[in-house]
Design a protein around this motif. Structure first.
Motif, short mmCIF file in Angstrom:
data_model
loop_
_atom_site.label_atom_id
_atom_site.label_comp_id
_atom_site.label_asym_id
_atom_site.label_seq_id
_atom_site.Cartn_x
_atom_site.Cartn_y
_atom_site.Cartn_z
N GLN A 155 -32.66 -22.05 26.98
CA GLN A 155 -32.36 -20.75 27.61
C GLN A 155 -31.25 -20.87 28.65
O GLN A 155 -30.53 -19.90 28.91
CB GLN A 155 -33.62 -20.17 28.27
N ASP A 183 -22.09 -16.03 19.41
CA ASP A 183 -22.80 -15.86 18.15
C ASP A 183 -23.63 -17.10 17.80
O ASP A 183 -24.74 -16.98 17.26
CB ASP A 183 -21.80 -15.58 17.01
N ALA A 193 -26.68 -17.50 20.85
CA ALA A 193 -27.59 -16.38 21.15
C ALA A 193 -29.00 -16.60 20.58
O ALA A 193 -29.99 -16.33 21.28
CB ALA A 193 -26.99 -15.08 20.62
N PRO A 194 -29.15 -17.10 19.35
CA PRO A 194 -30.52 -17.30 18.82
C PRO A 194 -31.35 -18.28 19.63
O PRO A 194 -32.55 -18.04 19.86
CB PRO A 194 -30.27 -17.82 17.40
N GLY A 197 -32.25 -16.79 23.11
CA GLY A 197 -33.34 -15.83 22.95
C GLY A 197 -32.90 -14.40 23.23
O GLY A 197 -32.06 -14.15 24.11
N LYS A 198 -33.48 -13.48 22.49
CA LYS A 198 -33.11 -12.07 22.61
C LYS A 198 -33.38 -11.48 24.00
O LYS A 198 -32.55 -10.71 24.50
CB LYS A 198 -33.85 -11.26 21.55
N PRO A 199 -34.52 -11.81 24.66
CA PRO A 199 -34.75 -11.20 25.98
C PRO A 199 -33.63 -11.45 26.97
O PRO A 199 -33.18 -10.53 27.66
CB PRO A 199 -36.07 -11.84 26.42
N MET A 254 -30.46 -12.48 26.25
CA MET A 254 -29.20 -11.90 25.77
C MET A 254 -29.17 -10.39 26.02
O MET A 254 -28.12 -9.84 26.38
CB MET A 254 -29.01 -12.21 24.29
N ASP A 255 -30.31 -9.74 25.85
CA ASP A 255 -30.37 -8.30 26.14
C ASP A 255 -30.09 -8.03 27.61
O ASP A 255 -29.41 -7.04 27.95
CB ASP A 255 -31.74 -7.75 25.76
N ASN A 263 -26.41 -8.29 28.26
CA ASN A 263 -25.72 -7.10 27.75
C ASN A 263 -25.92 -5.92 28.71
O ASN A 263 -24.98 -5.13 28.94
CB ASN A 263 -26.24 -6.74 26.36
#
Length: 349
Positions: free
Chosen positions: A119, A328, A331-332, A335-337, A339-340, A343
């Motif tokens: 992370q 790209d 990011a996986p 983790g999405k939380p 990266m969100d 953004n």
């Protein structure tokens, strides 16, 4: 009782009485084998704080200030022993040493954590921080708390974020557009993210210790490197590099970490004193890093040994577009939380 024995007993009793009321020879506890200072030492809590930069950098100065603040706030009950400039541990060994309790505190660069905890690669992404306001929002906000939580699984307690500043590119040729990196050997902090970043730019990244950097540049083992103004100045990298681009493409920051098990065993009042001292040292560090980078940039501009180019908006846009594949790829694993949240940060301003 014989007269001689009676006299001896009388003298002995008199001496004991004299000591009891404060007269006579000094028969203190120390003379009977009790050393008050030694007793205090045995009760003192020792914190070994290891870091890898020079004492005159923002981090080095902040660690020293933290040590003094802890001593003052705890009335000497806690001693922070500072080991600077990799005198105790290097970037490779300090995190394992903290996790196993050999040392109690470190302040590694974000890049040194991402190899252990994916992370943390978030803070290495190119241009993830657009300016100082982004830095402060991350350090003090939800993203900072989420990254601290990711340390818990490794017996590490996140304590504070310390800034060093935005990173710039130095080399022995102008580096203005992405194509200028092609074939250049660039020294980096060993990191998968930074390695991928420069490979994306078709450079040849070379991971190494910070303490080896000057000699590597001087000997031609690498062509260039990325660093903050304060590190370029204090390490005299301007003596072995002819060009610098003020690109602000990455941010060099540190996370102050304590061994979790050690922290849990500290008395509550000691924990409070340490937190207060660290809060003061953090404000000092983060203000100093900004002012030191600004002041030392002006000093570098006065020198005729290095040519300084400030990145234009057109150049920055080209760099950001060229480096998008790094986002790209990582990011996986970040983790999405998280990266969100990044953004949201970028869209909020």
């Amino acid at each position: 009782m014989k007269p001689f024995a009676s006299i001896a007993l009388f003298v002995l009793l008199g001496l004991v009485s004299a000591v009891a009321i404060g007269f006579g020879p000094d028969l203190s506890l120390t003379q009977w084998g009790y050393d008050e200072e030694q007793e205090k030492l045995s009760e003192r809590i020792v914190i070994k704080f290891s870091h890898v930069v020079a004492e005159n950098t923002p981090k080095g100065l902040a660690v020293d200030r933290f040590a003094q603040l802890v001593k003052t706030k705890t009335n000497g009950r806690v001693e922070v022993q500072v080991f600077a400039n990799s005198t105790l541990h290097t970037e490779k060994t300090e995190i394992p040493a903290l996790m196993n309790g050999e040392i109690q505190m470190i302040a590694p660069a974000f890049s040194h954590l991402s190899g252990t905890i994916p992370q943390w690669a978030l803070l290495e992404l190119p241009y993830v921080f657009r300016d100082q306001q982004d830095v402060e929002n991350v350090f003090q906000g939800e993203i900072g708390r989420m990254l601290f939580a990711a340390l818990d699984q490794s017996n590490m307690k996140g304590m504070a974020y310390w800034g060093n500043g935005f990173k710039q590119i130095t080399a022995n040729r102008p580096i203005l557009m992405p194509n200028d990196f092609k074939g250049q050997r660039i020294r980096i902090i060993p990191s998968k993210v930074l390695d991928e970043q420069f490979r994306t730019l078709r450079a040849l990244p070379v991971g190494s210790s910070f303490n080896d950097l000057y000699s590597m540049l001087a000997n031609g083992e690498v062509d260039g490197e990325e660093n903050t103004i304060s590190n370029v100045y204090t390490k005299r990298l301007y003596q072995v590099q002819t060009n610098m681009t003020i690109s602000n493409h990455n941010y060099l920051g540190y996370v102050v970490i304590m061994n979790q098990e050690f922290w849990n065993k500290l008395p509550a009042d000691i924990q409070r004193d340490i937190e207060e001292a660290l809060a003061e040292a953090t404000r000092f560090n983060n203000a100093l890093s900004v002012s030191m980078n600004e002041n030392q940039l002006e000093k570098l501009k006065e020198m005729d040994t290095i040519d300084i180019h400030e990145q234009t908006q057109e150049e920055r846009t080209a760099w950001r577009q060229a480096l998008q594949p790094v986002y790209d790829k990582f990011a996986p694993s970040i983790g999405k939380p998280l990266m969100d949240k990044i953004n949201e940060l970028h869209q909020a301003r």
